[in-house]
Design an enzyme around this catalytic site. Structure first.
Site, mmCIF file in Angstrom:
data_model
loop_
_atom_site.group_PDB
_atom_site.id
_atom_site.type_symbol
_atom_site.label_atom_id
_atom_site.label_comp_id
_atom_site.label_asym_id
_atom_site.label_seq_id
_atom_site.Cartn_x
_atom_site.Cartn_y
_atom_site.Cartn_z
ATOM 1 N N LYS A 39 12.546 -42.901 -6.524
ATOM 2 C CA LYS A 39 11.267 -43.232 -6.482
ATOM 3 C C LYS A 39 10.655 -43.463 -7.893
ATOM 4 C CE LYS A 39 9.683 -41.543 -1.908
ATOM 5 N NZ LYS A 39 8.589 -40.762 -1.368
ATOM 6 N N ARG A 69 16.488 -35.708 0.289
ATOM 7 C CA ARG A 69 16.337 -36.931 0.855
ATOM 8 C C ARG A 69 17.454 -37.299 1.319
ATOM 9 N NH1 ARG A 69 12.396 -37.173 -3.010
ATOM 10 N NH2 ARG A 69 10.009 -37.010 -2.566
ATOM 11 N N HIS A 82 7.997 -33.492 -4.508
ATOM 12 C CA HIS A 82 6.775 -34.007 -4.726
ATOM 13 C C HIS A 82 5.755 -34.135 -5.635
ATOM 14 C CE1 HIS A 82 6.821 -32.531 0.119
ATOM 15 N NE2 HIS A 82 7.504 -33.800 -0.179
ATOM 16 N N HIS A 109 15.628 -36.368 7.951
ATOM 17 C CA HIS A 109 14.229 -35.642 7.475
ATOM 18 C C HIS A 109 14.069 -34.505 7.853
ATOM 19 C CE1 HIS A 109 11.434 -36.550 4.073
ATOM 20 N NE2 HIS A 109 10.359 -36.158 5.008
ATOM 21 N N ARG A 119 15.487 -31.585 5.955
ATOM 22 C CA ARG A 119 14.513 -31.504 4.693
ATOM 23 C C ARG A 119 13.381 -30.565 5.258
ATOM 24 N NH1 ARG A 119 13.069 -33.506 -0.223
ATOM 25 N NH2 ARG A 119 10.821 -34.547 -0.454
ATOM 26 N N TYR A 145 3.080 -27.799 5.079
ATOM 27 C CA TYR A 145 3.709 -26.837 5.388
ATOM 28 C C TYR A 145 3.063 -25.414 5.599
ATOM 29 C CZ TYR A 145 7.521 -30.074 4.764
ATOM 30 O OH TYR A 145 8.451 -31.172 5.018
#
Length: 308
Positions: free
Chosen positions: A183, A158, A278, A252, A255, A287
């Site tokens: 995060k 990211r 994730h 992004h 990514r 995806y």
């Protein structure tokens, strides 16, 4: 007669197909024009324009499916639906007119238009190469932007993760990169590809850190660490200069390109989720929609006629 003789076999076939759409199928002229455009595009991709005769009986289901999948890189789902409808109609027309022994329209499965906003946009390997080659690595600024781009495109980081990297996060001896995720989840360890390591080393040699700052990527001519919005803007500006879209915050995109390439090469969604950091596999599930090799196997093999 002279005007007809000057037309190519593709032109004559498309003209007859258009008449069929208007007077037999009863389509509106606007729809007929759109469908004949797609059919002409398909025929030009399958046959040489200067060919004196079209070997239509040799058309296979594989050619239809591959063409739609290839066009998926250029058209949104709504346009792909029209393209597939046009080719299905054209297959039925070829069979009805005796140009092909079988109706191949079933070779093209329905294309869903729902949740189209979830379909990830990405750069192809050729486009990514074009972007990297557009960066001027003769300057320290260019070396920095090149290293930043590789961190996004080869590691799937990211923008915030790239901006937050410190000198201590690079384990040169073991070829690994440590990520303290923004995060609040557990830290991740990623392998450091040789290409990325060399780009980082070249940047640090050209702009060695001074002072107390331990940030890996710093502002040009200063020692302040990069901020993620500004970093993402730099990526957008580079994409625009390379002719790959509009400027803006576009880190992004790299990514997503990384994840898409992994899935198309056969990596499992679980492996991709672990690399991307994730927390839920459902985030990575999108995806699966761009796994073109998998879609090809789902639609094949096409049943062959059994010879007596």
């Amino acid at each position: 007669m002279k005007a007809i003789a000057s037309q190519s076999p593709i032109d004559l076939l498309v003209e007859d197909y258009q008449e069929h759409l208007l007077h037999v199928a009863g389509l509106q002229p606007s729809t007929g024009q759109k469908w004949t455009f797609f059919v002409r595009l398909f025929l030009k991709a399958q046959f040489k324009p200067q060919a004196r005769k079209l070997p239509l009986r040799q058309l296979e289901a594989r050619a239809l499916l591959n063409f739609v999948l290839q066009q998926g890189q250029h058209y949104p789902p709504g346009q792909l639906q029209s393209l597939a409808s046009a080719l299905r109609s054209f297959c039925r027309y070829l069979c009805a007119r005796g140009h092909h022994p079988r109706d191949l329209s079933a070779a093209l499965p329905p294309i869903s238009g729902s949740h189209r906003e979830d379909l990830p946009r990405y750069l192809s390997p050729a486009q990514l190469k074009q972007l990297l080659e557009s960066l001027d690595r003769r300057t320290s600024l260019g070396k920095r932007d090149y290293a930043v781009t590789l961190c996004l495109a080869r590691l799937g980081l990211r923008a915030g993760e790239v901006a937050g990297l410190s000198l201590e996060d690079v384990d040169w001896r073991n070829g690994r990169l440590r990520l303290a995720t923004p995060k609040g989840r557990r830290e991740r360890q990623l392998p450091l590809p040789q290409e990325v390591g060399q780009a980082l080393a070249a940047y640090l040699r050209s702009a060695p850190p001074v002072g107390l700052s331990r940030g890996l990527f710093r502002t040009h001519g200063g020692q302040r660490p990069l901020r993620s919005p500004w970093l993402s803007q730099r990526v957008g500006a580079a994409l625009a200069r390379a002719g790959l879209g509009a400027a803006g915050k576009r880190a992004h995109l790299l990514r997503r390109s990384f994840a898409t390439q992994l899935v198309q090469q056969g990596a499992s969604l679980k492996a991709v989720a672990d690399l991307l950091g994730h927390a839920s596999l459902s985030t990575t599930q999108v995806y699966a929609k761009v796994n073109l090799p998998m879609l090809r196997t789902v639609a094949q093999p096409w049943p062959q006629e059994v010879q007596p």
